[in-house]
Design a protein around this motif. Sequence first.
Motif, PDB file in Angstrom:
ATOM      1  N   ILE A 299       0.830  -1.212   0.000  1.00 28.19           N
ATOM      2  CA  ILE A 299       0.000   0.000   0.000  1.00 28.19           C
ATOM      3  C   ILE A 299       0.864   1.263   0.000  1.00 28.19           C
ATOM      4  N   GLY A 300       2.182   1.090  -0.062  1.00 26.40           N
ATOM      5  CA  GLY A 300       3.072   2.241  -0.092  1.00 26.40           C
ATOM      6  C   GLY A 300       4.501   1.829   0.137  1.00 26.40           C
ATOM      7  N   SER A 301       5.347   2.820   0.400  1.00 24.22           N
ATOM      8  CA  SER A 301       6.756   2.539   0.674  1.00 24.22           C
ATOM      9  C   SER A 301       7.276   3.523   1.705  1.00 24.22           C
ATOM     10  N   LEU A 302       8.261   3.069   2.453  1.00 21.07           N
ATOM     11  CA  LEU A 302       8.956   3.878   3.450  1.00 21.07           C
ATOM     12  C   LEU A 302      10.419   3.888   3.066  1.00 21.07           C
ATOM     13  N   CYS A 303      11.003   5.090   2.910  1.00 21.46           N
ATOM     14  CA  CYS A 303      12.400   5.139   2.472  1.00 21.46           C
ATOM     15  C   CYS A 303      13.191   6.179   3.241  1.00 21.46           C
ATOM     16  N   VAL A 304      14.496   5.957   3.289  1.00 25.55           N
ATOM     17  CA  VAL A 304      15.433   6.913   3.883  1.00 25.55           C
ATOM     18  C   VAL A 304      16.533   7.190   2.873  1.00 25.55           C
ATOM     19  N   GLN A 305      17.148   8.375   2.981  1.00 24.97           N
ATOM     20  CA  GLN A 305      18.222   8.763   2.067  1.00 24.97           C
ATOM     21  C   GLN A 305      19.293   9.530   2.830  1.00 24.97           C
ATOM     22  N   HIS A 306      20.531   9.434   2.317  1.00 23.39           N
ATOM     23  CA  HIS A 306      21.659  10.185   2.871  1.00 23.39           C
ATOM     24  C   HIS A 306      22.466  10.795   1.735  1.00 23.39           C
ATOM     25  N   ALA A 307      23.162  11.854   2.052  1.00 19.47           N
ATOM     26  CA  ALA A 307      24.007  12.508   1.043  1.00 19.47           C
ATOM     27  C   ALA A 307      25.228  11.653   0.721  1.00 19.47           C
ATOM     28  N   ASP A 308      25.777  10.992   1.736  1.00 17.90           N
ATOM     29  CA  ASP A 308      26.966  10.165   1.518  1.00 17.90           C
ATOM     30  C   ASP A 308      26.585   8.830   0.876  1.00 17.90           C
ATOM     31  N   PRO A 309      27.304   8.420  -0.174  1.00 15.07           N
ATOM     32  CA  PRO A 309      27.034   7.109  -0.788  1.00 15.07           C
ATOM     33  C   PRO A 309      27.422   5.984   0.170  1.00 15.07           C
ATOM     34  N   ARG A 310      26.477   5.152   0.533  1.00 17.04           N
ATOM     35  CA  ARG A 310      26.766   4.001   1.399  1.00 17.04           C
ATOM     36  C   ARG A 310      25.597   3.023   1.367  1.00 17.04           C
ATOM     37  N   ARG A 311      25.906   1.750   1.547  1.00 18.44           N
ATOM     38  CA  ARG A 311      24.847   0.770   1.734  1.00 18.44           C
ATOM     39  C   ARG A 311      24.462   0.752   3.204  1.00 18.44           C
ATOM     40  N   TYR A 312      23.201   0.579   3.469  1.00 17.00           N
ATOM     41  CA  TYR A 312      22.713   0.600   4.843  1.00 17.00           C
ATOM     42  C   TYR A 312      22.990  -0.734   5.523  1.00 17.00           C
ATOM     43  N   GLU A 313      23.217  -0.663   6.838  1.00 18.79           N
ATOM     44  CA  GLU A 313      23.479  -1.871   7.620  1.00 18.79           C
ATOM     45  C   GLU A 313      22.202  -2.706   7.729  1.00 18.79           C
ATOM     46  N   ASP A 314      22.386  -4.015   7.952  1.00 13.23           N
ATOM     47  CA  ASP A 314      21.236  -4.910   8.092  1.00 13.23           C
ATOM     48  C   ASP A 314      20.300  -4.459   9.207  1.00 13.23           C
ATOM     49  N   ILE A 315      20.872  -3.962  10.303  1.00  8.13           N
ATOM     50  CA  ILE A 315      20.015  -3.573  11.427  1.00  8.13           C
ATOM     51  C   ILE A 315      19.154  -2.362  11.061  1.00  8.13           C
ATOM     52  N   GLU A 316      19.667  -1.499  10.183  1.00  3.98           N
ATOM     53  CA  GLU A 316      18.868  -0.357   9.740  1.00  3.98           C
ATOM     54  C   GLU A 316      17.719  -0.816   8.855  1.00  3.98           C
ATOM     55  N   ILE A 317      18.003  -1.746   7.959  1.00  3.65           N
ATOM     56  CA  ILE A 317      16.958  -2.280   7.079  1.00  3.65           C
ATOM     57  C   ILE A 317      15.897  -2.995   7.912  1.00  3.65           C
ATOM     58  N   GLU A 318      16.345  -3.792   8.883  1.00  2.00           N
ATOM     59  CA  GLU A 318      15.402  -4.528   9.720  1.00  2.00           C
ATOM     60  C   GLU A 318      14.526  -3.576  10.523  1.00  2.00           C
ATOM     61  N   THR A 319      15.105  -2.486  10.990  1.00  3.84           N
ATOM     62  CA  THR A 319      14.312  -1.491  11.715  1.00  3.84           C
ATOM     63  C   THR A 319      13.251  -0.885  10.812  1.00  3.84           C
ATOM     64  N   LEU A 320      13.639  -0.530   9.589  1.00  2.00           N
ATOM     65  CA  LEU A 320      12.676   0.023   8.640  1.00  2.00           C
ATOM     66  C   LEU A 320      11.549  -0.966   8.369  1.00  2.00           C
ATOM     67  N   GLN A 321      11.882  -2.240   8.207  1.00  2.00           N
ATOM     68  CA  GLN A 321      10.863  -3.245   7.925  1.00  2.00           C
ATOM     69  C   GLN A 321       9.902  -3.414   9.101  1.00  2.00           C
ATOM     70  N   THR A 322      10.451  -3.382  10.310  1.00  2.00           N
ATOM     71  CA  THR A 322       9.594  -3.486  11.487  1.00  2.00           C
ATOM     72  C   THR A 322       8.652  -2.299  11.576  1.00  2.00           C
ATOM     73  N   VAL A 323       9.189  -1.108  11.375  1.00  2.00           N
ATOM     74  CA  VAL A 323       8.372   0.111  11.440  1.00  2.00           C
ATOM     75  C   VAL A 323       7.314   0.102  10.341  1.00  2.00           C
ATOM     76  N   ALA A 324       7.688  -0.379   9.144  1.00  2.00           N
ATOM     77  CA  ALA A 324       6.736  -0.425   8.031  1.00  2.00           C
ATOM     78  C   ALA A 324       5.552  -1.326   8.355  1.00  2.00           C
ATOM     79  N   MET A 325       5.788  -2.401   9.093  1.00  2.00           N
ATOM     80  CA  MET A 325       4.681  -3.277   9.482  1.00  2.00           C
ATOM     81  C   MET A 325       3.684  -2.547  10.363  1.00  2.00           C
ATOM     82  N   VAL A 326       4.187  -1.777  11.326  1.00  2.00           N
ATOM     83  CA  VAL A 326       3.305  -1.017  12.218  1.00  2.00           C
ATOM     84  C   VAL A 326       2.588   0.075  11.431  1.00  2.00           C
TER      85      VAL A 326
END
Length: 755
Positions: free
Chosen positions: A126-153
């Motif tokens: 039903i949508g998407s939740l995203c984050v962005q940064h100016a510095d090029p980097r891949r996000y850590e697994d714990i950051e992705i997992e946090t986003l996924q948990t928050v997206a469920m709520v």
Amino acid sequence: MSAAAAARQILTQLHEVMASRLHPQAKLDRVVEVIGEVLDSEVCSIYLLREGMLELFATRGLEQSAVHVTQLAIGEGLNGIIAERSETLNLAEAAAHPDFAYRPETGEEKFHSFAGVPIVYRERAIGSLCVQHADPRRYEDIEIETLQTVAMVLSELIAHAGLVDDETAALGAAASGPVMLQGLTLVKGIAGGSAVYHQPRVHIDHVVAEDTEAERQRVYLAFDKMRDQIDTMASQAEFGVGGEHVDILQTYKMFAYDEGWGRRINEAIDAGLTAEAAIERVQQRTRMRMREIDDPLLADRMHDLEDLSNRLLRIVSGQLGTAATQGLKRDTILIARNLGPAELLEYDRRRLKGVILEEGSLTAHVVIVARAMGVPVIGRVRGLRGIVREGDEILVDADKGIAHVRPVQQTADLFAERFAQSRQRQAAYAEMRDIEPFTRDGTRIQVMMNAGLRDDLAALPLVGADGIGLFRTEFQFLVSATLPARERQTRLYRDVLEAAGEKPVIFRTVDIGGDKAVPYLDSVTSEHDENPAMGWRALRLALEREGLLKAQARSLLEAAAGRKLYVMFPMVSEPWEFDAAKAVFDGQLAFLKARKKPLPEAIRYGAMLEVPALAEVLDQLLPKVSFLSVGTNDLTQFLFAADRANPKLAERYDWLSPAILRFLARLTQGTVGSGVDLGICGEMGGRRLEALALLGLGFRRFSITPVAVGPIKELIRKVDLPQIEETMKRLLASPTASIRAELQAWAESNGIDTD
């Protein structure tokens, strides 16, 4: 801060925001601020589905003037891809992604890294939740997992606030009008029936836990119940109650007792999720990993874990049972994300007419079993939940990889005509059951059937086959998490021989490895052959793992006590490999004889001729064997260097090409006068026009799928062997690019229907 702590902090603040008296827009504005602050993110944005478009609803870091202005179509841009595929993106450089779509009004050009997760409600993005940064980097697994948990709520809160299209509106005309689905042909055939979902939808209505410890106890109890179920079913299989299909529960058992899986669910509960939401959260992680796995064999093992997750979710939610346990009430087209072979075998074959999978691969074990069952299967059909409703009429044309959902009358009439023609043919073929297949000139042709499951044996008297020309012993190995016990193998082989009665059964020794990977032999197959069909498989693997072949040899010898035993070795490349395999059987025979155990009254050894090299040493091999079976499926791909699992190559090379037919003609000529019985074992022999060509080349034994036995017997009775032999000599002496058209014309002129 750990993923659980960050998620818990965000959930606590989100709960306060959503409980406040702010209007919905103000709540979302506050939500992106909360997420951005806790994750220290320069940008946090929420896109929601409105009137079929993804709309920027709230942002921290992008231009506020873009809110409710920026829109993306489903599948457009990074957020559109996330919503379309319900998958996570984690990019160090967003603009480098091929689907990146720049929207100047957002002011996002200064941000490089991007991570986004779908907001999913009741299995629909039903949508998407995203984050962005100016510095090029891949996000850590714990950051992705946090986003996924928050997206469920967020999904629960957003849906209840009425901020997105409701499910009925989102489905729109697609849920009521006719739709043609395109997928990948996994098992050919046509079928029709009502749509039934393999797993009834489990609705997760409560995401945020009120009592973390209570949720943890619910999961512990569900794990105990699930393990008890699997242990019980596995023990029933030991006593023959469940058949081979329950053996795969040994694989599930391995996952069910995996501590890592339980730990990840516990961590999700620590983040503040309910038991159901925690299981689904970990399941989302599994799906994300599956999409990143290039190896289809490893991906299939991940599907086993997802199947088990679904079982656990149904237990903890109290929504138990699959469509199989509830029983099919009518002709059914089964709909599933994926299936394990054991799950497919639980269905009533009288009602199960076809299968459509959202995923699935040509090498999956379920495809091997479905082909043996004669059930058409289409895979790689995305978005089924959003298109197909329970009970919808579906017509499956797996020959073309197409399914018609809620078909128009014209399409239904065309299928009805095809079904009627098929029924008429089948009725005519059924009358051939007790008629021996003699050609018009009086030559008796042996028509046998292929098998691999206990249930296949029921077809032997129904179709009137002369015996089982290929019993695939590997099925028992494919559906087990550990090497099948020798006693279990013996019991299966004895059951097969007793069911066959006086008719012969040719047992092919185990053909695993390559594209038939098993978890307990990973150490052998973990090198990931670039071409598994030509890799460490079949007899090559069995000779290295001599204990495996010894156990199978003793099982076959014990099971065939007092009977004639036929043993065939797969993928023999050189005569010494046959000698080595036979020596293993000789050793076990001597072992049993020394202990005065009952022995077979006679043993006949043979080989599969699939590797072209073996044809060059026939003079050395023929004195050693009683029979040869040409495996046309593998032989064709080896001759043409064309992977048969590659859909682009599957239809490229014709079985009636001069190259194949001349090769086969050399084989028949090379065995004349040797006393060795030469047969065809493979799909080629089950096709009427191809079978006609094989008769003309000199083949007198066929081993084919049970459904093809009647049609081939009927064909044989119309053939005059001297005529077709002379025709094939003429066609091979000066062939055109394809012999198919000329042979078809000859058959028609002689009153032979080859469809």
